[in-house]
Design a protein around this motif. Structure first.
Motif, PDB file in Angstrom:
ATOM      1  N   GLY A  90       0.811  -1.210   0.000  1.00  0.00           N
ATOM      2  CA  GLY A  90       0.000   0.000   0.000  1.00  0.00           C
ATOM      3  C   GLY A  90       0.846   1.262   0.000  1.00  0.00           C
ATOM      4  N   CYS A  91       1.957   1.244   0.724  1.00  0.00           N
ATOM      5  CA  CYS A  91       2.871   2.396   0.730  1.00  0.00           C
ATOM      6  C   CYS A  91       3.507   2.595  -0.645  1.00  0.00           C
ATOM      7  CB  CYS A  91       3.954   2.201   1.777  1.00  0.00           C
ATOM      8  SG  CYS A  91       3.394   2.514   3.450  1.00  0.00           S
ATOM      9  N   ALA A  92       3.922   1.500  -1.265  1.00  0.00           N
ATOM     10  CA  ALA A  92       4.494   1.606  -2.606  1.00  0.00           C
ATOM     11  C   ALA A  92       3.459   2.172  -3.579  1.00  0.00           C
ATOM     12  CB  ALA A  92       4.981   0.238  -3.083  1.00  0.00           C
ATOM     13  N   LEU A  93       2.212   1.721  -3.463  1.00  0.00           N
ATOM     14  CA  LEU A  93       1.137   2.239  -4.301  1.00  0.00           C
ATOM     15  C   LEU A  93       0.958   3.738  -4.065  1.00  0.00           C
ATOM     16  CD1 LEU A  93      -1.415   2.115  -6.077  1.00  0.00           C
ATOM     17  CD2 LEU A  93      -2.664   1.352  -4.032  1.00  0.00           C
ATOM     18  N   ALA A  94       0.936   4.157  -2.787  1.00  0.00           N
ATOM     19  CA  ALA A  94       0.763   5.576  -2.468  1.00  0.00           C
ATOM     20  C   ALA A  94       1.874   6.415  -3.090  1.00  0.00           C
ATOM     21  CB  ALA A  94       0.732   5.766  -0.953  1.00  0.00           C
ATOM     22  N   PHE A 142       8.096 -13.056   7.755  1.00  0.00           N
ATOM     23  CA  PHE A 142       9.158 -13.851   7.184  1.00  0.00           C
ATOM     24  C   PHE A 142      10.360 -12.935   7.022  1.00  0.00           C
ATOM     25  CE2 PHE A 142       5.733 -12.858   4.282  1.00  0.00           C
ATOM     26  CZ  PHE A 142       6.314 -11.953   3.418  1.00  0.00           C
ATOM     27  N   PRO A 143      11.562 -13.500   6.868  1.00  0.00           N
ATOM     28  CA  PRO A 143      12.770 -12.682   6.828  1.00  0.00           C
ATOM     29  C   PRO A 143      12.705 -11.595   5.756  1.00  0.00           C
ATOM     30  CG  PRO A 143      13.328 -14.996   7.013  1.00  0.00           C
ATOM     31  CD  PRO A 143      11.853 -14.935   6.774  1.00  0.00           C
ATOM     32  N   GLY A 144      13.139 -10.400   6.132  1.00  0.00           N
ATOM     33  CA  GLY A 144      13.244  -9.314   5.174  1.00  0.00           C
ATOM     34  C   GLY A 144      12.021  -8.422   5.088  1.00  0.00           C
ATOM     35  N   LEU A 145      10.859  -8.881   5.591  1.00  0.00           N
ATOM     36  CA  LEU A 145       9.645  -8.099   5.422  1.00  0.00           C
ATOM     37  C   LEU A 145       9.683  -6.809   6.226  1.00  0.00           C
ATOM     38  CD1 LEU A 145       6.808  -7.652   4.368  1.00  0.00           C
ATOM     39  CD2 LEU A 145       5.935  -9.080   6.224  1.00  0.00           C
ATOM     40  N   ALA A 146      10.145  -6.881   7.481  1.00  0.00           N
ATOM     41  CA  ALA A 146      10.157  -5.681   8.319  1.00  0.00           C
ATOM     42  C   ALA A 146      11.012  -4.585   7.693  1.00  0.00           C
ATOM     43  CB  ALA A 146      10.669  -6.026   9.715  1.00  0.00           C
ATOM     44  N   ALA A 147      12.203  -4.949   7.224  1.00  0.00           N
ATOM     45  CA  ALA A 147      13.092  -3.955   6.619  1.00  0.00           C
ATOM     46  C   ALA A 147      12.499  -3.406   5.331  1.00  0.00           C
ATOM     47  CB  ALA A 147      14.466  -4.570   6.347  1.00  0.00           C
ATOM     48  N   ALA A 148      11.931  -4.289   4.507  1.00  0.00           N
ATOM     49  CA  ALA A 148      11.327  -3.841   3.251  1.00  0.00           C
ATOM     50  C   ALA A 148      10.164  -2.906   3.529  1.00  0.00           C
ATOM     51  CB  ALA A 148      10.863  -5.044   2.431  1.00  0.00           C
ATOM     52  N   GLY A 149       9.360  -3.237   4.532  1.00  0.00           N
ATOM     53  CA  GLY A 149       8.224  -2.394   4.872  1.00  0.00           C
ATOM     54  C   GLY A 149       8.645  -1.022   5.360  1.00  0.00           C
ATOM     55  N   GLU A 150       9.655  -0.968   6.228  1.00  0.00           N
ATOM     56  CA  GLU A 150      10.118   0.324   6.735  1.00  0.00           C
ATOM     57  C   GLU A 150      10.722   1.172   5.619  1.00  0.00           C
ATOM     58  OE1 GLU A 150       9.612   1.842   9.728  1.00  0.00           O
ATOM     59  OE2 GLU A 150       8.232   0.137   9.826  1.00  0.00           O
ATOM     60  N   ASN A 151      11.410   0.537   4.674  1.00  0.00           N
ATOM     61  CA  ASN A 151      11.944   1.284   3.532  1.00  0.00           C
ATOM     62  C   ASN A 151      10.819   1.913   2.723  1.00  0.00           C
ATOM     63  OD1 ASN A 151      14.632   0.768   4.090  1.00  0.00           O
ATOM     64  ND2 ASN A 151      14.751  -1.036   2.766  1.00  0.00           N
ATOM     65  N   GLN A 152       9.715   1.178   2.549  1.00  0.00           N
ATOM     66  CA  GLN A 152       8.582   1.723   1.817  1.00  0.00           C
ATOM     67  C   GLN A 152       7.936   2.883   2.573  1.00  0.00           C
ATOM     68  OE1 GLN A 152       7.605   1.224  -1.196  1.00  0.00           O
ATOM     69  NE2 GLN A 152       8.805  -0.578  -1.745  1.00  0.00           N
ATOM     70  N   TRP A 153       7.840   2.773   3.896  1.00  0.00           N
ATOM     71  CA  TRP A 153       7.277   3.874   4.673  1.00  0.00           C
ATOM     72  C   TRP A 153       8.151   5.110   4.579  1.00  0.00           C
ATOM     73  CZ3 TRP A 153       2.570   4.443   6.730  1.00  0.00           C
ATOM     74  CH2 TRP A 153       1.787   3.302   6.891  1.00  0.00           C
ATOM     75  N   ARG A 154       9.472   4.947   4.646  1.00  0.00           N
ATOM     76  CA  ARG A 154      10.368   6.106   4.543  1.00  0.00           C
ATOM     77  C   ARG A 154      10.259   6.752   3.168  1.00  0.00           C
ATOM     78  NH1 ARG A 154      13.868   2.825   7.751  1.00  0.00           N
ATOM     79  NH2 ARG A 154      14.894   2.024   5.880  1.00  0.00           N
ATOM     80  N   ALA A 155      10.193   5.922   2.130  1.00  0.00           N
ATOM     81  CA  ALA A 155      10.062   6.460   0.773  1.00  0.00           C
ATOM     82  C   ALA A 155       8.744   7.201   0.615  1.00  0.00           C
ATOM     83  CB  ALA A 155      10.164   5.330  -0.251  1.00  0.00           C
ATOM     84  N   LEU A 156       7.677   6.687   1.229  1.00  0.00           N
ATOM     85  CA  LEU A 156       6.386   7.358   1.164  1.00  0.00           C
ATOM     86  C   LEU A 156       6.463   8.745   1.785  1.00  0.00           C
ATOM     87  CD1 LEU A 156       3.280   7.542   0.864  1.00  0.00           C
ATOM     88  CD2 LEU A 156       3.110   6.345   3.060  1.00  0.00           C
ATOM     89  N   LEU A 157       7.111   8.860   2.944  1.00  0.00           N
ATOM     90  CA  LEU A 157       7.201  10.155   3.619  1.00  0.00           C
ATOM     91  C   LEU A 157       7.921  11.187   2.760  1.00  0.00           C
ATOM     92  CD1 LEU A 157       8.007   8.996   7.260  1.00  0.00           C
ATOM     93  CD2 LEU A 157       5.816   9.794   6.348  1.00  0.00           C
ATOM     94  N   GLU A 158       8.849  10.731   1.918  1.00  0.00           N
ATOM     95  CA  GLU A 158       9.577  11.653   1.050  1.00  0.00           C
ATOM     96  C   GLU A 158       8.687  12.273  -0.016  1.00  0.00           C
ATOM     97  OE1 GLU A 158      12.706  12.814   1.268  1.00  0.00           O
ATOM     98  OE2 GLU A 158      12.770  11.776   3.201  1.00  0.00           O
ATOM     99  N   THR A 159       7.521  11.675  -0.289  1.00  0.00           N
ATOM    100  CA  THR A 159       6.622  12.246  -1.289  1.00  0.00           C
ATOM    101  C   THR A 159       5.865  13.451  -0.749  1.00  0.00           C
ATOM    102  OG1 THR A 159       4.660  10.922  -0.689  1.00  0.00           O
ATOM    103  CG2 THR A 159       6.253   9.924  -2.236  1.00  0.00           C
TER     104      THR A 159
END
Length: 252
Positions: A76-80, A103-120
């Motif tokens: 959803g963050c990537a979509l936004a 599962f491994p990697g999801l937390a980091a991937a999710g936080e990266n998407q949230w940070r990228a969203l805030l930059e918009t």
């Protein structure tokens, strides 16, 4: 008997349970570098295509209800971000939810998407009072944790808001499975979301069969065919002949 969907081309597609879907992502994480981060980004782009169908989104506010820490929330963050980059007025309603299956990697991937969203610069809110009075599109990016989610008063309130927005003429699009419906069994809670469209992530879920999910399409996750073949239960993986979305016509 393995439950199947049928595409408009006549191709069979395997439906999977919530547990089997997590198995697929775990396998894909091991065989595809950079793993879940690439899967989330691929899904975000595919869902963007689905969200862009129909009305001109620049004419109406878009609201994305996203649960932090979940695959659907990251998508959803990537979509936004994609919508915001296209000049669409988008507001993200962020919810911190109890930890679900991961599962491994999801937390980091999710936080990266949230940070990228805030930059918009797109607004991220946590109170229904801060949402637009009317939305042309509402995206349900809450995790597929089943009917018990509606026991949470905050989730029940936002689901009521989403259903009311649909009654007011807004379109509702759910990611993977509508909030309040069991992804495996299809059991529907009172007050569950009833979307116009459900965009499955990577594969359709067995709970979609017979549940009030609207039009069903599958979003390409960029998962290699080899990963599907490593899970014996996926006898008929998705084949995206005509783009990043695969409409499903019938089930049996």
């Amino acid at each position: 008997m393995r439950r199947l969907f049928l595409t408009h081309r006549g191709d069979l597609v395997s439906a999977v349970t919530a547990s089997e879907a997590r198995q697929l992502l775990a396998v894909a994480e091991r065989v595809q570098a950079p793993g879940i981060a690439a899967i989330v980004e691929s899904l975000g782009r595919s869902v963007f295509v689905a969200a862009s169908l129909g009305e001109n989104l620049r004419d109406f506010p878009v609201v994305i209800v996203a649960g932090r820490g979940a695959l659907t929330g990251a998508v959803g963050c990537a979509l936004a971000r994609h919508l915001s980059n296209q000049g669409v007025s988008v507001t993200v309603f962020a919810m911190n939810l109890p930890d679900g299956p991961s599962f491994p990697g999801l937390a980091a991937a999710g936080e990266n998407q949230w940070r990228a969203l805030l930059e918009t610069g797109a607004p991220v809110v946590s109170s229904p009072a801060d949402l637009p009075r009317q939305a042309g599109l509402v995206v349900d990016a809450l995790p597929a944790l089943g009917p018990s989610m509606l026991d949470n008063p905050k989730i029940a309130r936002i689901c009521h808001w989403v259903n009311h927005a649909r009654q007011g003429g807004g379109e509702v699009l759910s990611l993977d499975i509508p909030c309040g419906i069991d992804a495996t069994t299809g059991v529907v809670a009172e007050g569950a979301l009833r979307p116009d469209r459900t965009v499955c992530l990577a594969l359709p879920k067995t709970g979609l069969q017979g549940a009030p999910c609207g039009e069903i399409v599958v979003a390409d996750a960029g998962i290699p065919a080899r990963a599907y073949r490593r899970i014996a239960i996926v006898a008929h993986p998705c084949v995206f002949h005509e783009g990043f979305l695969l409409p499903l016509q019938t089930t049996f």
